[in-house]
Design an enzyme around this catalytic site. Sequence first.
Site, PDB file in Angstrom:
ATOM      1  N   HIS A 203       0.791  -1.232   0.000  1.00 38.00           N
ATOM      2  CA  HIS A 203       0.000   0.000   0.000  1.00 38.00           C
ATOM      3  C   HIS A 203       0.826   1.285   0.000  1.00 38.00           C
ATOM      4  CE1 HIS A 203       0.889   0.215   4.280  1.00 38.00           C
ATOM      5  NE2 HIS A 203       0.604   1.489   4.163  1.00 38.00           N
TER       6      HIS A 203
HETATM    7  C1  UD1 Z   1      -1.837   5.752   5.573  1.00 42.24           C
HETATM    8  C2  UD1 Z   1      -0.534   6.308   6.153  1.00 42.24           C
HETATM    9  C3  UD1 Z   1       0.502   5.209   6.260  1.00 42.24           C
HETATM   10  C4  UD1 Z   1      -0.054   3.969   6.964  1.00 42.24           C
HETATM   11  C5  UD1 Z   1      -1.339   3.535   6.216  1.00 42.24           C
HETATM   12  C6  UD1 Z   1      -1.978   2.294   6.826  1.00 42.24           C
HETATM   13  C7  UD1 Z   1      -0.145   8.677   5.634  1.00 42.24           C
HETATM   14  C8  UD1 Z   1       0.617   9.632   4.810  1.00 42.24           C
HETATM   15  N1  UD1 Z   1      -0.005   7.375   5.314  1.00 42.24           N
HETATM   16  O1  UD1 Z   1      -1.634   5.415   4.221  1.00 42.24           O
HETATM   17  O2  UD1 Z   1       1.589   5.716   7.021  1.00 42.24           O
HETATM   18  O3  UD1 Z   1       0.889   2.923   6.940  1.00 42.24           O
HETATM   19  O4  UD1 Z   1      -2.264   4.602   6.291  1.00 42.24           O
HETATM   20  O5  UD1 Z   1      -3.013   1.822   5.987  1.00 42.24           O
HETATM   21  O6  UD1 Z   1      -0.869   9.082   6.512  1.00 42.24           O
HETATM   22  N2  UD1 Z   1      -9.177   4.829   1.399  1.00 42.24           N
HETATM   23  C9  UD1 Z   1     -10.416   4.220   1.280  1.00 42.24           C
HETATM   24  N3  UD1 Z   1     -11.021   3.770   2.414  1.00 42.24           N
HETATM   25  C10 UD1 Z   1     -10.459   3.904   3.648  1.00 42.24           C
HETATM   26  C11 UD1 Z   1      -9.199   4.530   3.738  1.00 42.24           C
HETATM   27  C12 UD1 Z   1      -8.579   4.977   2.611  1.00 42.24           C
HETATM   28  O7  UD1 Z   1     -10.971   4.071   0.196  1.00 42.24           O
HETATM   29  O8  UD1 Z   1     -11.055   3.490   4.647  1.00 42.24           O
HETATM   30  C13 UD1 Z   1      -8.495   5.320   0.182  1.00 42.24           C
HETATM   31  C14 UD1 Z   1      -8.444   6.827   0.148  1.00 42.24           C
HETATM   32  O9  UD1 Z   1      -9.480   7.297  -0.573  1.00 42.24           O
HETATM   33  C15 UD1 Z   1      -7.104   7.128  -0.490  1.00 42.24           C
HETATM   34  C16 UD1 Z   1      -6.277   5.901  -0.255  1.00 42.24           C
HETATM   35  O10 UD1 Z   1      -7.135   4.881   0.225  1.00 42.24           O
HETATM   36  O11 UD1 Z   1      -7.276   7.316  -1.876  1.00 42.24           O
HETATM   37  C17 UD1 Z   1      -5.152   6.124   0.681  1.00 42.24           C
HETATM   38  O12 UD1 Z   1      -5.580   6.592   1.932  1.00 42.24           O
HETATM   39  P1  UD1 Z   1      -4.657   7.549   2.834  1.00 42.24           P
HETATM   40  O13 UD1 Z   1      -5.436   7.999   3.975  1.00 42.24           O
HETATM   41  O14 UD1 Z   1      -3.995   8.542   1.957  1.00 42.24           O
HETATM   42  O15 UD1 Z   1      -3.470   6.703   3.369  1.00 42.24           O
HETATM   43  P2  UD1 Z   1      -2.901   5.244   3.284  1.00 42.24           P
HETATM   44  O16 UD1 Z   1      -2.360   4.922   1.943  1.00 42.24           O
HETATM   45  O17 UD1 Z   1      -3.877   4.293   3.864  1.00 42.24           O
END
Ligand code: UD1
Length: 357
Positions: A203
């Site tokens: 991820h």
């Molecule tokens: C974040 C953290 C990372 C951690 C990870 C655990 C930062 C910069 N990164 O990354 O350190 O290891 O979490 O998972 O804070 N999304 C969904 N549903 C959800 C959550 C996210 O669809 O419940 C999608 C969002 O729309 C986004 C993507 O996943 O497009 C990434 O979500 P984001 O909150 O940016 O961080 P992670 O990649 O999860």
Amino acid sequence: MHFVTIVGARPQFIKAAPLSAELRKLHTEYLVHTGQHYDDNMSDVFFRELNIPLPDRHLGVGSGSHGTQTAAMLVKIEKVLEEVRPDAVIIYGDTNSTVAGALAAAKMHIPVAHVEAGLRSFDRRMPEEINRVVADHLSTWLFAPSQVSVHQLAAEGIVKGVHDVGDIMADSVRLFAPLARQRSVVLDRLGLKPGGYFVATVHRAGNTDDAKHLAGILKGLSSAPKFVVLPLHPRTRAAIRRHGLESILTAKDGKLIIIEPLGYLDMLQLQQNAAAILTDSGGIQKEAYYLGVPCITLRDETEWVETVEAGWNRLVGADPQVIASAIADMALLSEPPHPPLYGDGYTAERIVEALWA
Ligand code: UD1
């Protein structure tokens, strides 16, 4: 004392479970969920399974660019802190929720306690690295998981308030791995036998945003000689679609089993019965070690260097050939010694003691 704890992303719920329970024996805690992760299987399932008290406040921030997401959290956390007026704020790890909590509190002169302090990948292109550096430099209590982290903080001029308390995730594994063994039926559900499969997670932005990296990893995984279970993070699912890589997943001879993100108990149960774990997650590299399962890390560097030095973790990056040969070598490895690298699983008690002193 009265604490505000800020969580928002999946690994933070897992870390908060043991510390919240310990903290509430002596202190009061007001739990704030930023809403960074919001799907049921990325958030709510952890509160249900791990007995974490429900958040007192949900900020509903959701997704966005780093600036948008962090700024929205900052505005909302500041309001909560004005209202609740805690003695200190507790933050975990390295996410945007971590840095927003640290900034909001420090600017209001509220002391910050950072759990998982002093970790570095030395790669400033990782958003998490920026978050770690900023959070550490704003914190009053720095709860480091090992001497390596303590030395790193000292190298950056931070010595006051630093405590080597071990890793809070060792507490989570100690508490929940036995429960996972009793309750999880994930192996039956997926038709897997102990030792008959690998577990993989991907991820990190560095892997998902780069089509070549993501394609390389998926190819490497699909060449494995056993089944590979891949619980897909929403970021990765979206990236596979965006980069047009679905065909790798549906290859006829492929052994990839793609599933939705799992709750913690199912994830622990899958990990503790796996032949090996392949991951770009920080937390999972440690869990693999605690559970005595060899780990192949799909990155070029790691914050958890001790696991590599101990011979249980190998850094392979995103090249399909390198991944495939690491998987092949795995079978030849004899088990190296397994010293306790990050404490004994009683980190929560040490943190509460240090906060009290
Ligand atoms: C974040 C953290 C990372 C951690 C990870 C655990 C930062 C910069 N990164 O990354 O350190 O290891 O979490 O998972 O804070 N999304 C969904 N549903 C959800 C959550 C996210 O669809 O419940 C999608 C969002 O729309 C986004 C993507 O996943 O497009 C990434 O979500 P984001 O909150 O940016 O961080 P992670 O990649 O999860």
